[in-house]
Design a protein around this motif. Sequence first.
Motif, PDB file in Angstrom:
ATOM      1  N   PRO B 175     -44.934 -17.213  22.638  1.00  0.00           N
ATOM      2  CA  PRO B 175     -43.488 -17.363  22.862  1.00  0.00           C
ATOM      3  C   PRO B 175     -42.816 -18.085  21.695  1.00  0.00           C
ATOM      4  O   PRO B 175     -41.703 -17.740  21.301  1.00  0.00           O
ATOM      5  N   LEU B 176     -43.516 -19.077  21.132  1.00  0.00           N
ATOM      6  CA  LEU B 176     -42.929 -19.803  20.006  1.00  0.00           C
ATOM      7  C   LEU B 176     -42.690 -18.862  18.834  1.00  0.00           C
ATOM      8  O   LEU B 176     -41.618 -18.878  18.210  1.00  0.00           O
ATOM      9  N   ARG B 178     -42.286 -15.630  18.935  1.00  0.00           N
ATOM     10  CA  ARG B 178     -41.193 -14.719  19.281  1.00  0.00           C
ATOM     11  C   ARG B 178     -39.851 -15.401  19.084  1.00  0.00           C
ATOM     12  O   ARG B 178     -38.912 -14.822  18.542  1.00  0.00           O
ATOM     13  N   ALA B 179     -39.794 -16.683  19.508  1.00  0.00           N
ATOM     14  CA  ALA B 179     -38.543 -17.420  19.357  1.00  0.00           C
ATOM     15  C   ALA B 179     -38.207 -17.582  17.879  1.00  0.00           C
ATOM     16  O   ALA B 179     -37.047 -17.462  17.469  1.00  0.00           O
ATOM     17  N   ALA B 182     -36.908 -14.331  16.670  1.00  0.00           N
ATOM     18  CA  ALA B 182     -35.575 -14.096  17.225  1.00  0.00           C
ATOM     19  C   ALA B 182     -34.536 -14.930  16.485  1.00  0.00           C
ATOM     20  O   ALA B 182     -33.472 -14.433  16.119  1.00  0.00           O
ATOM     21  N   ALA B 190     -30.082 -15.931  19.979  1.00  0.00           N
ATOM     22  CA  ALA B 190     -31.274 -16.560  20.552  1.00  0.00           C
ATOM     23  C   ALA B 190     -30.861 -17.762  21.399  1.00  0.00           C
ATOM     24  O   ALA B 190     -31.370 -17.965  22.497  1.00  0.00           O
ATOM     25  N   ALA B 191     -29.886 -18.533  20.882  1.00  0.00           N
ATOM     26  CA  ALA B 191     -29.424 -19.694  21.639  1.00  0.00           C
ATOM     27  C   ALA B 191     -28.803 -19.254  22.956  1.00  0.00           C
ATOM     28  O   ALA B 191     -29.015 -19.871  23.994  1.00  0.00           O
ATOM     29  N   GLY B 194     -31.041 -18.884  25.724  1.00  0.00           N
ATOM     30  CA  GLY B 194     -31.717 -20.086  26.205  1.00  0.00           C
ATOM     31  C   GLY B 194     -32.776 -20.624  25.266  1.00  0.00           C
ATOM     32  O   GLY B 194     -33.485 -21.564  25.607  1.00  0.00           O
ATOM     33  N   VAL B 195     -32.909 -20.055  24.065  1.00  0.00           N
ATOM     34  CA  VAL B 195     -33.881 -20.585  23.113  1.00  0.00           C
ATOM     35  C   VAL B 195     -33.276 -21.823  22.449  1.00  0.00           C
ATOM     36  O   VAL B 195     -32.150 -21.766  21.948  1.00  0.00           O
ATOM     37  N   ASP B 196     -34.018 -22.919  22.476  1.00  0.00           N
ATOM     38  CA  ASP B 196     -33.545 -24.134  21.813  1.00  0.00           C
ATOM     39  C   ASP B 196     -33.772 -23.948  20.312  1.00  0.00           C
ATOM     40  O   ASP B 196     -34.874 -24.146  19.812  1.00  0.00           O
ATOM     41  N   ARG B 199     -35.035 -26.901  18.101  1.00  0.00           N
ATOM     42  CA  ARG B 199     -36.451 -27.221  18.221  1.00  0.00           C
ATOM     43  C   ARG B 199     -37.296 -26.152  17.534  1.00  0.00           C
ATOM     44  O   ARG B 199     -38.312 -26.459  16.903  1.00  0.00           O
ATOM     45  N   THR B 200     -36.868 -24.902  17.645  1.00  0.00           N
ATOM     46  CA  THR B 200     -37.617 -23.835  16.988  1.00  0.00           C
ATOM     47  C   THR B 200     -37.645 -24.053  15.481  1.00  0.00           C
ATOM     48  O   THR B 200     -38.679 -23.884  14.836  1.00  0.00           O
ATOM     49  N   LEU B 203     -40.017 -26.852  14.625  1.00  0.00           N
ATOM     50  CA  LEU B 203     -41.414 -26.424  14.690  1.00  0.00           C
ATOM     51  C   LEU B 203     -41.779 -25.565  13.482  1.00  0.00           C
ATOM     52  O   LEU B 203     -42.912 -25.601  13.013  1.00  0.00           O
TER      53      LEU B 203
END
Lengths: 265, 304
Positions: B175-176, B178-179, B182, B190-191, B194-196, B199-200, B203
């Motif tokens: 998932p990370l 993919r995020a 994205a 993406a935001a 609901g993707v933060d 934080r992505t 990371l």
Amino acid sequence: MSQAAILSVEAVTMRFGGLTAVNAVSFAAERGAITAIIGPNGAGKTTLFNCITGFYRPSEGAITLHHEGRDTALHRLAGHKIARAGVARTFQNIRLFQGMTALENLLVAQHNRLMAATGFGIGAVLGLSRYPAAERDAIDRARHWLEMTALLDRADDPAGSLPYGAQRRLEIARAMCTEPALLCLDEPAAGLNPRESEALSALLRSIRDGGCSLLLIEHDMSVVMGISDRIVVLDHGAKIADAAPAVIRADARVIAAYLGEGDEE
Amino acid sequence: MAYALQQLINGISLGMIYGLIAVGYTMVYGIIGMINFAHGDVFMIGAFTALITIVLLLSGGMMEGPGAILLVLLVSMSVTALYGWTVERLAYRPLRGSFRLAPLISAIGMSILLQNYVQVSQGARVKPLEPIVRGGFEVMREGGFVVQLSTIQIMIVSITLSVLAVFTWLVTRTPLGRAMRACEQDRKMAALLGVDTDRTISLTFVIGAALAAVAGSLYLIRYGVIDFYIGFLVGVKAFTAAVLGGIGSLPGAVLGGLLIGLIETFWSAYFSVQYKDVAAFAVLVMVLIFMPTGLLGRQEVEKV
């Protein structure tokens, strides 16, 4: 506001410099219903939409989501928190992740749930056992929505290679994968042929019957009149009518706004 | 023939190190569209952390076997990842949404800061390290020339390949990942799903820094000499590798790294060692002029 409202918009004003795009608009979207926002070009529909979905911060007014017994002030939330509160949207000009497959697009929409299940990524790296189950659930949900939108056989194709109508449906499927309480659609029927529009109407009705409330901007009057439970009409940034479709159809001000009332534009 | 084979072996092991660093450049470029000029210095931090860890292990008499090297790698990766995270948090995130050059200037500032910080805290002198991995194989012998494949070279290639395999899995299957992809394509969208995104991005820096730490540790063990300034030259070469491979493309970064490593090694072997950096940078200039999107890069599509 009534118990039945999922979303209440109260005196929202949006100014860009000297231009007032939306002027003190208030309305409520009913829970479990389809509410349409219509109006001539430049009436402020998309601006209002952008305020509701967090793209713009309104200059004045309040936008509140009533979901799961909580009231959430949407106009104060950052982008990703609006999705988490339960609002999803699609775009007039489609914004899919073109380079990712249809399925991956739907999985990105379930990112939160997957991340929570994997201890925010660390679990996935360590291969925790909860992760495969969560991923299976996510894929099942994605398959469900691919089936609803008749895209199951295109699941592994890059989103950008799908035909236009399919991309529109995929965007709706992706929004639904966030499991929203309120789905906002910006001209979902734009560019669709009559047959596709009809299929879209059926899809939107089934989403509503599944318990999700809908708010949409639409120009295609056959779609709007066919599926809406309530219609809000904007003109020059102000609300001029707010009623059931049958009433709107006969409203003199709405007809004037659409046909022009002799005032030179 | 034997001589060329030896150069090939040397070039590949050097290229792997460039590739690891280039991945960090290309990832950050992909996700926020900036060149992280401090990345070379993050590599240097990785090398220094590895050095300190090795010296500590040596003084405790515990620098034995592959377990110790794994421990060095893990310590270096964790500490450097923390640096990567901090650099993004302090120098880049506050400037997000600012004009395009702002984070770039901030990155150069961060680069100078890290160099000076290490210079002050660790001293300006060159740090030597006795060879801790010895031995190797004789691949072939031709006339008087012996082609050597050293243990450290095998180690560099195998560690790099496994790290890149894990990294590829992370980007394509989790998932990370993919995020991250994205966010790379449409951060705002993406935001909205609901993707933060903050934080992505954090990371992404953490992962890039961890890869650079692996590169730094391997560089230290291979060459045995580091100083506070190594991040600059190695960093610019890795950046060249990322551009050569096509900035934004992950396989491109590794391919570019290998090519730069090979070009540099063969140039030193057949022409002149003094001008090996010129050869590498001439490639950068050529690529920028004749093939701005690089070998595996995408054509930049103007969004309307």
